[in-house]
Write a protein that holds these residues in place. Structure first.
Motif, short mmCIF file in Angstrom:
data_model
loop_
_atom_site.label_atom_id
_atom_site.label_comp_id
_atom_site.label_asym_id
_atom_site.label_seq_id
_atom_site.Cartn_x
_atom_site.Cartn_y
_atom_site.Cartn_z
N PHE A 153 7.20 -6.76 -3.61
CA PHE A 153 5.80 -6.42 -3.85
C PHE A 153 4.92 -6.66 -2.62
O PHE A 153 3.70 -6.51 -2.70
N GLN A 154 5.53 -7.02 -1.50
CA GLN A 154 4.76 -7.19 -0.27
C GLN A 154 4.23 -5.84 0.23
O GLN A 154 4.91 -4.81 0.12
N LYS A 155 3.08 -5.87 0.80
CA LYS A 155 2.46 -4.65 1.31
C LYS A 155 3.34 -3.98 2.36
O LYS A 155 3.45 -2.73 2.40
N SER A 156 3.98 -4.78 3.20
CA SER A 156 4.75 -4.23 4.32
C SER A 156 5.95 -3.40 3.88
O SER A 156 6.42 -2.55 4.63
N CYS A 157 6.45 -3.65 2.67
CA CYS A 157 7.64 -2.92 2.21
C CYS A 157 7.42 -2.30 0.83
O CYS A 157 8.39 -1.96 0.14
N PHE A 158 6.16 -2.17 0.45
CA PHE A 158 5.85 -1.68 -0.89
C PHE A 158 6.27 -0.22 -1.04
O PHE A 158 5.85 0.65 -0.29
N ALA A 159 7.16 0.04 -2.01
CA ALA A 159 7.63 1.40 -2.29
C ALA A 159 7.70 1.54 -3.80
O ALA A 159 8.61 1.03 -4.44
N ILE A 160 6.72 2.23 -4.36
CA ILE A 160 6.58 2.25 -5.81
C ILE A 160 7.80 2.83 -6.51
O ILE A 160 8.22 2.34 -7.56
N ASP A 161 8.42 3.86 -5.94
CA ASP A 161 9.58 4.48 -6.61
C ASP A 161 10.74 3.50 -6.74
O ASP A 161 11.38 3.41 -7.80
N SER A 162 11.02 2.76 -5.66
CA SER A 162 12.14 1.81 -5.71
C SER A 162 11.80 0.63 -6.62
O SER A 162 12.67 0.07 -7.29
N ILE A 163 10.51 0.25 -6.66
CA ILE A 163 10.09 -0.84 -7.54
C ILE A 163 10.27 -0.44 -9.00
O ILE A 163 10.77 -1.21 -9.83
N ILE A 164 9.85 0.79 -9.34
CA ILE A 164 9.98 1.27 -10.72
C ILE A 164 11.46 1.39 -11.11
O ILE A 164 11.86 1.04 -12.22
N GLU A 165 12.28 1.86 -10.16
CA GLU A 165 13.71 1.96 -10.43
C GLU A 165 14.30 0.58 -10.69
O GLU A 165 15.10 0.38 -11.62
N ALA A 166 13.90 -0.38 -9.85
CA ALA A 166 14.39 -1.75 -10.03
C ALA A 166 13.88 -2.33 -11.34
O ALA A 166 14.60 -3.05 -12.04
N ALA A 167 12.64 -1.99 -11.70
CA ALA A 167 12.06 -2.47 -12.96
C ALA A 167 12.87 -1.98 -14.14
O ALA A 167 13.16 -2.73 -15.07
N SER A 168 13.23 -0.70 -14.09
CA SER A 168 14.04 -0.13 -15.18
C SER A 168 15.41 -0.80 -15.25
O SER A 168 15.89 -1.15 -16.34
N ASN A 169 16.02 -1.02 -14.09
CA ASN A 169 17.33 -1.67 -14.07
C ASN A 169 17.26 -3.10 -14.59
O ASN A 169 18.13 -3.55 -15.35
N LEU A 170 16.21 -3.82 -14.18
CA LEU A 170 16.04 -5.19 -14.63
C LEU A 170 15.85 -5.27 -16.14
O LEU A 170 16.38 -6.15 -16.81
#
Length: 355
Positions: A153-170
């Motif tokens: 969730f850091q600004k420097s590496c924030f990528a919403i698509d990968s975060i949402i994908e990881a959220a779904s996997n989690l």
């Protein structure tokens, strides 16, 4: 340069102080939540990045405000709803954030009291916040893997698509883990029939199901033991040493007839597996005696982790120590039941690691 892990450890200390001293939501924001947002790489003094008291009008309700809207490239990326540190996060706070979520373009929302942070998204239904967080972070009690997950969730590496994908996997991983844990503890009829159809010819009647259930539960325990043994073998072996056929500590025998049993060895391996998250496993040692088998930190009898009372032919007990090293014995049926007391074992170890 201060690393992200070091920043989070500083936040952990802030959270502990705030829990004693911060009495209001504003105090919590100042002590923990703003530094948390800053640790994620956002400039809390720049309104183009962190917008406090963001107005999120909901239907006829005007002037509804979210504590913070986090923006990236001019777009709202996350909503942050803050609560006092002495407030337990729950349904009321969730409902409030749920209402805000669908009136903005944000796909992430954080509910936090400065002690915990709950992360939500819309993996179930677009633009509708999920009812359960896909990730929770405890500021005062976390491990490196959880900090690594937080770093997404850091600004420097924030990528919403990968975060949402990881959220779904989690989300699915957590649900699957909960289901499998339930089956490990007490397989239900559907699970027994599912496995039974693979190993039994003919109909799975009630009597067949009752016959298969203990066998399936024993098989699950065996799988867990084998997995632990494999992982410990790899840890003991390292990358360069040849693999031993079996990893086990030296069996102590003396003139008094002390002999370490297979169940004690199994219990010792399980305690090592529990403790491996906190310390190198070679620091977790075993000393056998006539009446019990002691598991120690650093082979020091003043640092007891637990005791195995496995010598009785009819009953087994696990000795658990509190912060004052007072022992409580709990009855267990098999060595694998030690996992049910992992939290107490970790707490005993943690006391020696922070001493």
């Amino acid at each position: 340069m201060v690393t992200f892990i070091e920043q989070i450890e500083t936040l952990a200390n802030r959270s502990k102080v705030a829990e004693r001293q911060a009495l209001t939501e504003e105090a919590t924001k100042t002590a923990v939540i703003l530094p948390f947002i800053q640790a994620l790489g956002f400039d809390v003094f720049n309104l183009d990045e962190v917008l406090p008291e963001f107005i999120a009008d909901i239907g006829t309700k005007k002037g509804e405000k979210v504590d913070f809207a986090i923006k990236i490239d001019g777009q709202i990326a996350m909503l942050v709803e803050a609560k006092p540190i002495n407030c337990k996060l729950g349904d009321t706070q969730f409902s409030q954030l749920f209402r805000y979520f669908h009136v903005t373009e944000a796909r992430l929302a954080i509910l936090t009291n400065g002690k915990e942070a709950w992360f939500f998204s819309d993996t179930d239904e677009p633009n509708k916040m999920d009812k359960k967080p896909f990730f929770t972070f405890d500021f005062q009690n976390h491990d490196k893997m959880q900090v690594q997950e937080l770093s997404r969730f850091q600004k420097s590496c924030f990528a919403i698509d990968s975060i949402i994908e990881a959220a779904s996997n989690l989300k699915y991983t957590r649900a699957a883990a909960a289901y499998l844990k339930k089956q490990l503890d007490d397989p239900d009829d559907d699970f027994v029939r599912l496995v039974g159809r693979q190993i039994h010819e003919g109909s799975i009647t009630k009597s067949v199901s009752e016959q298969l259930k203990p066998a399936i539960q024993a098989a699950l325990d065996e799988i867990i033991r084998d997995r632990i043994q494999d992982k410990l073998s790899i840890t003991f072996r390292g990358d360069s040493s040849p693999a031993p056929s079996k990893v086990e500590p030296e069996i102590e025998e003396d003139a008094s007839g002390i002999e370490t049993t297979e169940e004690e060895l199994e219990g010792f391996m399980i305690v090592r597996a529990i403790g491996a998250r906190l310390a190198p496993i070679d620091r977790i040692t075993m000393r056998d005696a006539k009446s019990y088998c002691a598991i120690l930190m650093d082979d020091n009898n003043r640092r007891p982790v637990c005791r195995l009372y496995f010598n009785s032919p009819t009953t087994k007990h696990l000795g658990i120590f509190d912060a004052s090293k007072v022992e409580t014995r709990v009855r267990i049926d098999r060595p694998s039941d030690i996992y049910k007391h992992a939290e107490a074992i970790e707490a005993a170890m943690q006391a020696y690691l922070t001493a």
